[in-house]
Write an enzyme that holds these catalytic residues in place. Structure first.
Site, PDB file in Angstrom:
ATOM      1  N   HIS A 125      -0.958  -8.757  -8.816  1.00  0.00           N
ATOM      2  CA  HIS A 125      -1.318  -7.775  -7.770  1.00  0.00           C
ATOM      3  C   HIS A 125      -0.075  -8.109  -6.885  1.00  0.00           C
ATOM      4  CE1 HIS A 125      -5.322  -7.251  -9.460  1.00  0.00           C
ATOM      5  NE2 HIS A 125      -5.474  -6.324  -8.619  1.00  0.00           N
ATOM      6  N   LYS A 142      -2.541 -10.178  -1.825  1.00  0.00           N
ATOM      7  CA  LYS A 142      -3.666  -9.735  -1.875  1.00  0.00           C
ATOM      8  C   LYS A 142      -4.482 -10.913  -1.801  1.00  0.00           C
ATOM      9  CE  LYS A 142      -6.773  -8.345  -5.842  1.00  0.00           C
ATOM     10  NZ  LYS A 142      -7.585  -7.528  -4.929  1.00  0.00           N
TER      11      LYS A 142
HETATM   12  N1  LIG Z   1     -13.413  -1.887  -6.317  1.00  0.00           N
HETATM   13  C1  LIG Z   1     -12.231  -1.318  -6.280  1.00  0.00           C
HETATM   14  O1  LIG Z   1     -12.151  -0.189  -7.411  1.00  0.00           O
HETATM   15  C2  LIG Z   1     -11.158  -1.298  -5.503  1.00  0.00           C
HETATM   16  C3  LIG Z   1      -9.927  -0.703  -5.446  1.00  0.00           C
HETATM   17  C4  LIG Z   1      -9.051  -1.138  -4.680  1.00  0.00           C
HETATM   18  C5  LIG Z   1      -9.223  -1.890  -3.627  1.00  0.00           C
HETATM   19  N2  LIG Z   1     -10.239  -2.612  -3.525  1.00  0.00           N
HETATM   20  C6  LIG Z   1     -10.484  -3.880  -2.481  1.00  0.00           C
HETATM   21  O2  LIG Z   1     -10.854  -3.142  -1.300  1.00  0.00           O
HETATM   22  C7  LIG Z   1     -10.456  -3.826  -0.132  1.00  0.00           C
HETATM   23  C8  LIG Z   1     -10.005  -2.834   0.764  1.00  0.00           C
HETATM   24  O3  LIG Z   1      -8.571  -2.768   0.071  1.00  0.00           O
HETATM   25  P1  LIG Z   1      -7.272  -2.257   1.073  1.00  0.00           P
HETATM   26  O4  LIG Z   1      -5.781  -2.088  -0.109  1.00  0.00           O
HETATM   27  O5  LIG Z   1      -7.676  -0.914   1.572  1.00  0.00           O
HETATM   28  O6  LIG Z   1      -7.107  -3.328   1.840  1.00  0.00           O
HETATM   29  P2  LIG Z   1      -6.388  -3.148   3.282  1.00  0.00           P
HETATM   30  O7  LIG Z   1      -5.306  -1.904   3.511  1.00  0.00           O
HETATM   31  O8  LIG Z   1      -5.989  -4.508   3.888  1.00  0.00           O
HETATM   32  O9  LIG Z   1      -7.497  -2.888   4.501  1.00  0.00           O
HETATM   33  C9  LIG Z   1      -8.418  -3.734   4.634  1.00  0.00           C
HETATM   34  C10 LIG Z   1      -9.660  -3.073   5.632  1.00  0.00           C
HETATM   35  O10 LIG Z   1     -10.757  -3.979   5.865  1.00  0.00           O
HETATM   36  C11 LIG Z   1     -10.942  -3.994   7.467  1.00  0.00           C
HETATM   37  N3  LIG Z   1     -11.146  -5.439   7.777  1.00  0.00           N
HETATM   38  C12 LIG Z   1      -9.997  -6.490   7.144  1.00  0.00           C
HETATM   39  N4  LIG Z   1     -10.567  -7.755   7.968  1.00  0.00           N
HETATM   40  C13 LIG Z   1     -11.589  -7.446   8.626  1.00  0.00           C
HETATM   41  C14 LIG Z   1     -12.593  -7.966   9.403  1.00  0.00           C
HETATM   42  N5  LIG Z   1     -12.387  -9.259   9.513  1.00  0.00           N
HETATM   43  N6  LIG Z   1     -13.365  -7.361   9.961  1.00  0.00           N
HETATM   44  C15 LIG Z   1     -13.745  -6.060   9.993  1.00  0.00           C
HETATM   45  N7  LIG Z   1     -12.901  -5.249   9.059  1.00  0.00           N
HETATM   46  C16 LIG Z   1     -11.953  -5.920   8.555  1.00  0.00           C
HETATM   47  C17 LIG Z   1      -9.777  -3.354   7.975  1.00  0.00           C
HETATM   48  O11 LIG Z   1     -10.429  -2.842   8.931  1.00  0.00           O
HETATM   49  P3  LIG Z   1      -9.658  -2.030  10.300  1.00  0.00           P
HETATM   50  O12 LIG Z   1      -8.814  -1.083   9.698  1.00  0.00           O
HETATM   51  O13 LIG Z   1     -10.990  -1.197  10.823  1.00  0.00           O
HETATM   52  O14 LIG Z   1      -9.125  -3.015  11.000  1.00  0.00           O
HETATM   53  C18 LIG Z   1      -9.056  -2.565   6.922  1.00  0.00           C
HETATM   54  O15 LIG Z   1      -9.504  -1.239   7.110  1.00  0.00           O
HETATM   55  C19 LIG Z   1      -9.944  -5.097  -0.657  1.00  0.00           C
HETATM   56  O16 LIG Z   1     -10.895  -6.147  -0.880  1.00  0.00           O
HETATM   57  C20 LIG Z   1      -9.628  -4.586  -2.318  1.00  0.00           C
HETATM   58  O17 LIG Z   1      -9.225  -5.667  -3.258  1.00  0.00           O
HETATM   59  C21 LIG Z   1     -11.388  -2.511  -4.428  1.00  0.00           C
END
Ligand SMILES: NC(=O)c1ccc[n+]([C@@H]2O[C@H](COP(=O)([O-])OP(=O)(O)OC[C@H]3O[C@@H](n4cnc5c(N)ncnc54)[C@H](OP(=O)(O)O)[C@@H]3O)[C@@H](O)[C@H]2O)c1
Length: 250
Positions: free
Chosen positions: A151, A155
């Site tokens: 990744h 990450k």
């Molecule tokens: N299951 C699946 O198929 C799949 C697929 C892709 C990604 N994921 C997972 O989904 C998650 C998000 O991925 P991403 O790429 O979108 O990450 P990202 O771009 O870093 O976004 C993280 C999000 O989490 C919120 N956040 C982070 N820390 C926080 C905190 N302390 N309190 C409240 N909100 C917080 C942020 O909210 P704000 O914008 O409101 O600050 C932001 O919207 C990760 O865990 C990733 O591994 C899962």
């Protein structure tokens, strides 16, 4: 009537992709965006969600009984689940790195609400999981497997939830056998790559799944949203979602 959906996270990459897909879906309404960090607000980095309200607590949502989609961070997901004890909603949870505390909360919330949780919402990855289970079940004792996950640098979770899920799929079909080793690399800007190597006496095989665009998660996420909107209480997997008849128009 459309199904109300709330997407958690304002600036998140997955939150943006999912929010846009919900806006484009004729049977869904993006009712609000939920930031679990106080003090955040606005239309998003490029004003792409004009008019969609931003709230900071489930209790402040402008609609009753929405599907809340959470792809955020472990601490945010824990807070969301705690709030969901008191506020009626369905949940679709994709955040990685969930631990025992999350599992307890998921089970508790699932007693009263529909919850879909998956380490990976790609329907292709789901097919790979099924294949691995079948291979592991029919392979003789000479066989072992290993998983690598690659990744982007930065990450947070390591190994990835998907790598753990693939290793568990193999091990679940081979009671008593050692767990597959997992090797994780955090390099460059690669979105996501998982490789399973399985080897036995005289032959081996590799399965490579590479994700180059977050939109590839959408078919699974949208299916989970529609499923959760109609389902009764319980914690379900993507496999449960895919096994259920697709909901028709309302
Ligand atoms: N299951 C699946 O198929 C799949 C697929 C892709 C990604 N994921 C997972 O989904 C998650 C998000 O991925 P991403 O790429 O979108 O990450 P990202 O771009 O870093 O976004 C993280 C999000 O989490 C919120 N956040 C982070 N820390 C926080 C905190 N302390 N309190 C409240 N909100 C917080 C942020 O909210 P704000 O914008 O409101 O600050 C932001 O919207 C990760 O865990 C990733 O591994 C899962």
């Amino acid at each position: 009537m459309t199904r109300p959906v709330v997407v958690a996270g304002l600036t998140g990459r997955m939150a943006g992709v999912i929010g846009r897909a919900v806006l484009d879906a004729p049977d869904l309404t993006l009712a609000a965006r939920l930031s679990l960090r106080p003090g955040r607000g606005g239309d998003g980095p490029d004003g792409e969600f004009p008019g969609v309200p931003v709230v900071h607590r489930l209790a402040d949502l402008p609609v009753a009984d929405p599907v809340v989609v959470d792809f955020t961070a472990e601490e945010a997901t824990a807070g969301l689940l705690e709030q969901a004890r008191a506020v009626p909603c369905a949940l679709v949870v994709g955040t990685s790195g969930l631990g025992d505390r999350h599992r307890r909360l998921l089970a508790e919330v699932g007693e009263r609400r529909p919850v879909v949780v998956a380490a990976n919402f790609s329907l292709t990855l789901l097919a790979v999981t099924r294949f691995l289970r079948e291979l592991a079940a029919q392979a003789d004792d000479s066989w072992d497997a290993g998983v690598t996950d690659l990744h982007f640098a930065g990450k947070r979770d390591r190994p990835s939830a998907t790598a753990g899920h693939l290793a568990a799929a193999w091990q679940g079909s081979r009671p008593g056998a050692p767990a597959p080793e997992i090797a994780s690399f955090r390099l460059g800007d690669a979105l996501s790559e998982h490789r399973v190597v399985a080897a036995g006496s005289g032959e081996h095989l590799e399965v490579l799944h590479r994700m180059a665009d977050r939109r590839a998660f959408l078919p699974g996420v949208l299916r989970a949203i529609r499923y959760a909107a109609e389902a009764g209480p319980g914690v379900r997997s993507l496999e449960d979602v895919v096994g259920a008849p697709a909901p028709g128009p309302r």
